[in-house]
Motif scaffolding. Structure first.
Motif, PDB file in Angstrom:
ATOM      1  N   ALA A   1      30.320  33.348  30.378  1.00  0.00           N
ATOM      2  CA  ALA A   1      31.170  32.421  31.129  1.00  0.00           C
ATOM      3  C   ALA A   1      32.645  32.669  30.812  1.00  0.00           C
ATOM      4  N   ARG A   2      32.937  32.896  29.545  1.00  0.00           N
ATOM      5  CA  ARG A   2      34.329  33.195  29.172  1.00  0.00           C
ATOM      6  C   ARG A   2      34.780  34.508  29.789  1.00  0.00           C
ATOM      7  N   MET A   3      33.913  35.502  29.777  1.00  0.00           N
ATOM      8  CA  MET A   3      34.250  36.792  30.358  1.00  0.00           C
ATOM      9  C   MET A   3      34.507  36.655  31.857  1.00  0.00           C
ATOM     10  N   MET A   4      33.679  35.878  32.538  1.00  0.00           N
ATOM     11  CA  MET A   4      33.871  35.659  33.974  1.00  0.00           C
ATOM     12  C   MET A   4      35.201  34.953  34.237  1.00  0.00           C
ATOM     13  N   LEU A   5      35.547  34.001  33.392  1.00  0.00           N
ATOM     14  CA  LEU A   5      36.807  33.282  33.522  1.00  0.00           C
ATOM     15  C   LEU A   5      37.988  34.239  33.304  1.00  0.00           C
ATOM     16  N   LEU A   6      37.875  35.094  32.318  1.00  0.00           N
ATOM     17  CA  LEU A   6      38.916  36.072  32.045  1.00  0.00           C
ATOM     18  C   LEU A   6      39.092  37.020  33.228  1.00  0.00           C
ATOM     19  N   VAL A   7      37.999  37.516  33.766  1.00  0.00           N
ATOM     20  CA  VAL A   7      38.053  38.419  34.918  1.00  0.00           C
ATOM     21  C   VAL A   7      38.692  37.707  36.112  1.00  0.00           C
ATOM     22  N   ALA A   8      38.339  36.459  36.339  1.00  0.00           N
ATOM     23  CA  ALA A   8      38.922  35.693  37.441  1.00  0.00           C
ATOM     24  C   ALA A   8      40.419  35.499  37.235  1.00  0.00           C
ATOM     25  N   ALA A   9      40.844  35.211  36.019  1.00  0.00           N
ATOM     26  CA  ALA A   9      42.269  35.018  35.724  1.00  0.00           C
ATOM     27  C   ALA A   9      43.044  36.314  35.955  1.00  0.00           C
ATOM     28  N   VAL A  10      42.494  37.426  35.510  1.00  0.00           N
ATOM     29  CA  VAL A  10      43.150  38.718  35.712  1.00  0.00           C
ATOM     30  C   VAL A  10      43.249  39.027  37.206  1.00  0.00           C
ATOM     31  N   ALA A  11      42.198  38.727  37.945  1.00  0.00           N
ATOM     32  CA  ALA A  11      42.202  38.978  39.389  1.00  0.00           C
ATOM     33  C   ALA A  11      43.271  38.144  40.092  1.00  0.00           C
ATOM     34  N   VAL A  12      43.440  36.892  39.680  1.00  0.00           N
ATOM     35  CA  VAL A  12      44.456  36.026  40.284  1.00  0.00           C
ATOM     36  C   VAL A  12      45.855  36.573  39.998  1.00  0.00           C
ATOM     37  N   VAL A  13      46.112  36.965  38.756  1.00  0.00           N
ATOM     38  CA  VAL A  13      47.419  37.512  38.395  1.00  0.00           C
ATOM     39  C   VAL A  13      47.661  38.823  39.138  1.00  0.00           C
ATOM     40  N   ALA A  14      46.670  39.694  39.162  1.00  0.00           N
ATOM     41  CA  ALA A  14      46.818  40.997  39.799  1.00  0.00           C
ATOM     42  C   ALA A  14      47.023  40.880  41.302  1.00  0.00           C
ATOM     43  N   ALA A  15      46.542  39.825  41.912  1.00  0.00           N
ATOM     44  CA  ALA A  15      46.678  39.643  43.357  1.00  0.00           C
ATOM     45  C   ALA A  15      47.981  38.949  43.741  1.00  0.00           C
ATOM     46  N   SER A  16      48.744  38.474  42.774  1.00  0.00           N
ATOM     47  CA  SER A  16      49.980  37.767  43.110  1.00  0.00           C
ATOM     48  C   SER A  16      51.015  38.749  43.665  1.00  0.00           C
ATOM     49  N   PRO A  17      51.779  38.328  44.662  1.00  0.00           N
ATOM     50  CA  PRO A  17      52.785  39.212  45.262  1.00  0.00           C
ATOM     51  C   PRO A  17      53.804  39.734  44.242  1.00  0.00           C
ATOM     52  N   ARG A  18      54.198  38.905  43.311  1.00  0.00           N
ATOM     53  CA  ARG A  18      55.186  39.324  42.307  1.00  0.00           C
ATOM     54  C   ARG A  18      54.636  40.463  41.447  1.00  0.00           C
ATOM     55  N   PHE A  19      53.392  40.323  41.014  1.00  0.00           N
ATOM     56  CA  PHE A  19      52.760  41.364  40.206  1.00  0.00           C
ATOM     57  C   PHE A  19      52.607  42.648  41.016  1.00  0.00           C
ATOM     58  N   LEU A  20      52.140  42.518  42.253  1.00  0.00           N
ATOM     59  CA  LEU A  20      51.938  43.697  43.087  1.00  0.00           C
ATOM     60  C   LEU A  20      53.261  44.415  43.359  1.00  0.00           C
ATOM     61  N   SER A  21      54.316  43.663  43.583  1.00  0.00           N
ATOM     62  CA  SER A  21      55.633  44.253  43.819  1.00  0.00           C
ATOM     63  C   SER A  21      56.126  45.003  42.581  1.00  0.00           C
ATOM     64  N   ALA A  22      55.982  44.374  41.414  1.00  0.00           N
ATOM     65  CA  ALA A  22      56.411  45.012  40.165  1.00  0.00           C
ATOM     66  C   ALA A  22      55.579  46.264  39.896  1.00  0.00           C
ATOM     67  N   ALA A  23      54.285  46.191  40.132  1.00  0.00           N
ATOM     68  CA  ALA A  23      53.408  47.344  39.908  1.00  0.00           C
ATOM     69  C   ALA A  23      53.779  48.490  40.850  1.00  0.00           C
ATOM     70  N   TYR A  24      54.074  48.157  42.108  1.00  0.00           N
ATOM     71  CA  TYR A  24      54.469  49.195  43.069  1.00  0.00           C
ATOM     72  C   TYR A  24      55.751  49.878  42.625  1.00  0.00           C
ATOM     73  N   LYS A  25      56.757  49.091  42.218  1.00  0.00           N
ATOM     74  CA  LYS A  25      58.016  49.672  41.777  1.00  0.00           C
ATOM     75  C   LYS A  25      57.814  50.567  40.559  1.00  0.00           C
TER      76      LYS A  25
END
Length: 111
Positions: free
Chosen positions: A12-36
Motif C-alpha cells: 500500500a505504501r509503495m502504491m501510494l509512493l508510485v501515485a505521488a511520483v506520477a502526480v508530480v511527474a505529470a505536473s506541467p511545471r515538472f514537465l516543462s523543467a524536464a524538457y528544458k
C-alpha cells in the motif's frame, strides 16, 4: 497472518509512493523543467568557464575580461556600448557582459 499484514502495508505504501511520483511527474511545471533540462543545447565560447565568468567584476577592462574568458561567441554594439555574449541558447540561460565606451564592464548577467 502478521507477515501478510506487514506485506500489504508495504504494498500500500509503495502504491501510494508510485501515485505521488506520477502526480508530480505529470505536473506541467515538472514537465516543462524536464524538457528544458533534457533539450538544453547551450553553446559556450571556447574559453568560457563558470568560474571565470563568476570572477568578472564591474569595472574590469575588456582586456582583463578576455584574458579570463577568451573571445566571446558574439560581440554587438548596444547604445554606445558593447555586449559580449559568451553563450547561445534557445532555452533560459545566457552569459552576457556589457562594456561601456571605455571598455569597462558595466553589466554582468547570467540568465
Amino acid at each position: 497472518m502478521k507477515a501478510s499484514g506487514k506485506r500489504s502495508i508495504s504494498i500500500a505504501r509503495m502504491m501510494l509512493l508510485v501515485a505521488a511520483v506520477a502526480v508530480v511527474a505529470a505536473s506541467p511545471r515538472f514537465l516543462s523543467a524536464a524538457y528544458k533540462f533534457l533539450s538544453d543545447s547551450t553553446v559556450y565560447a571556447p574559453g568560457y568557464t563558470e568560474t571565470g565568468f563568476e570572477s568578472i567584476r564591474l569595472g574590469m577592462r575588456r582586456a582583463e575580461v578576455l584574458s579570463r574568458l577568451g573571445p566571446p561567441l558574439k560581440t554587438r554594439p548596444k547604445a554606445g556600448s558593447v555586449v559580449l555574449s559568451y553563450s547561445e541558447t534557445h532555452v533560459d540561460g545566457f552569459r552576457v557582459l556589457g562594456l561601456d565606451p571605455a571598455y569597462q564592464t558595466y553589466h554582468h548577467d547570467r540568465g
